[in-house]
Write a protein that holds these residues in place. Structure first.
Motif, PDB file in Angstrom:
ATOM      1  N   SER A 174      -3.570   5.474  -3.701  1.00 27.47           N
ATOM      2  CA  SER A 174      -3.674   3.793  -4.092  1.00 27.47           C
ATOM      3  C   SER A 174      -3.172   3.659  -5.425  1.00 27.47           C
ATOM      4  O   SER A 174      -3.341   3.878  -6.536  1.00 27.47           O
ATOM      5  N   GLU A 223       0.822  -1.099   0.070  1.00 28.17           N
ATOM      6  CA  GLU A 223      -0.037   0.026  -0.100  1.00 28.17           C
ATOM      7  C   GLU A 223       0.785   1.232  -0.091  1.00 28.17           C
ATOM      8  O   GLU A 223       1.958   1.341   0.653  1.00 28.17           O
ATOM      9  N   PRO A 271      -5.908  -0.084  -8.336  1.00 29.15           N
ATOM     10  CA  PRO A 271      -6.130   0.890  -7.230  1.00 29.15           C
ATOM     11  C   PRO A 271      -7.595   1.043  -7.091  1.00 29.15           C
ATOM     12  O   PRO A 271      -8.454   0.841  -7.887  1.00 29.15           O
ATOM     13  N   TYR A 325      -7.020   8.870  -4.052  1.00 26.37           N
ATOM     14  CA  TYR A 325      -7.809   8.046  -3.332  1.00 26.37           C
ATOM     15  C   TYR A 325      -9.234   8.324  -3.393  1.00 26.37           C
ATOM     16  O   TYR A 325     -10.250   8.165  -2.968  1.00 26.37           O
ATOM     17  N   GLN A 367      -6.065   0.834   1.085  1.00 21.90           N
ATOM     18  CA  GLN A 367      -5.865   1.268  -0.201  1.00 21.90           C
ATOM     19  C   GLN A 367      -5.902   0.150  -1.248  1.00 21.90           C
ATOM     20  O   GLN A 367      -5.852   0.279  -2.587  1.00 21.90           O
TER      21      GLN A 367
END
Length: 283
Positions: A225, A3, A45, A230, A12
């Motif tokens: 991510s 991560e 991700p 994110y 993540q």
């Protein structure tokens, strides 16, 4: 271990055993890590919106799916702020409570010897004990313990005047709302995020809640991510909002969302036009 920020409370990378979620991630340009001998695969991700996206949303009409997603999003927000709001309002901001409701709260807390933060911590920690013990025990015993233990302990705490009955209701709603996320790892994040906000609410009231939420938002904005944002809102692209917090009909989702920068832009869409002449297989 892979991560971007291993110190963050928010996942993540998400594990899943569902084939449909795995295929949906691959078609959107995400990476799926498969390890021999493990029933789980890792998807990355991801964005924060994954916490309210359940695969069942794609098996129902889009209006029902949007209603369910908004319920999950509202539940996550309630689970974070309901306990700090109780502490802030009763400690500093009585004027925000309607007069009739204030009478009920005063009557409920008349014999309670502790300040609101001690009440909240007693109930929150008790609920955590019940949840953890229910998860670690066998299924039948854990279910029985969770139901019976919650009822017995809650009733005993109220009768012992350790907390108010109003707080029992609020903590119960907060506990239920914390499990509305479609991803279990997000539930664990919500369970821990609210404690710093509870402490800030005790010292600074509503200002403390706002400060805590601002720090939480700043952390989410900085989090990535696999190098992708994110929070999922930037870079801003209109097509990513067609299946983010809400889901539009499949007929308008002709492209994959650009926020994760997929190499394949087009997505397979159901075509309502005539299928054409029958083939040998149809005959």
């Amino acid at each position: 271990m892979i991560e971007d920020n291993t110190n963050s409370l928010f996942p993540q990378i998400i594990p899943t055993e569902r084939t449909d979620r795995t295929i949906a991630a691959l078609t959107e340009g995400k990476i799926v890590i498969v390890v021999d001998g493990s029933p789980d695969v890792l998807i990355a991700p991801i964005t924060l919106a994954e916490s309210v996206v359940a695969m069942e949303d794609y098996y129902v009409p889009w209006l029902i799916a949007n209603y369910l997603r908004l319920i999950r999003l509202f539940g996550l927000c309630v689970s974070i702020v309901i306990s700090p709001l109780y502490i802030a309002v009763l400690t500093y901001h009585y004027e925000l409570i309607p007069a009739k409701l204030l009478d009920s709260l005063v009557a409920s807390r008349a014999a309670v010897p502790f300040p609101p933060i001690i009440e909240v911590l007693i109930l929150e920690i008790s609920v955590e004990f019940i949840k953890e013990s229910s998860l670690r025990l066998p299924t039948k015993i854990g279910t029985t313990l969770g139901i019976v233990g919650g009822i017995v302990i809650g009733q005993a705490i109220v009768e012992a005047k350790l907390t108010s009955s109003v707080l029992i209701i609020l903590i119960g709603l907060s506990t239920l709302a914390s499990y509305t996320s479609a991803i279990y790892k997000f539930n664990n994040s919500v369970r821990l995020v609210k404690y710093p906000i509870i402490v800030l609410a005790q010292f600074l009231g509503l200002i403390g809640i706002v400060i805590g939420l601002n720090f939480l938002l700043a952390h989410l904005l900085r989090l990535t991510s696999l190098g992708r944002p994110y929070i999922g809102f930037y870079p801003f692209r209109m097509n990513m909002f067609k299946d983010l917090w809400i889901r539009l009909p499949f007929s308008v989702q002709k492209e994959n969302p650009d926020n994760l920068r997929p190499q394949v832009k087009q997505r397979a869409v159901f075509d309502r036009r005539s299928p054409g002449p029958p083939s040998d297989f149809d005959e």
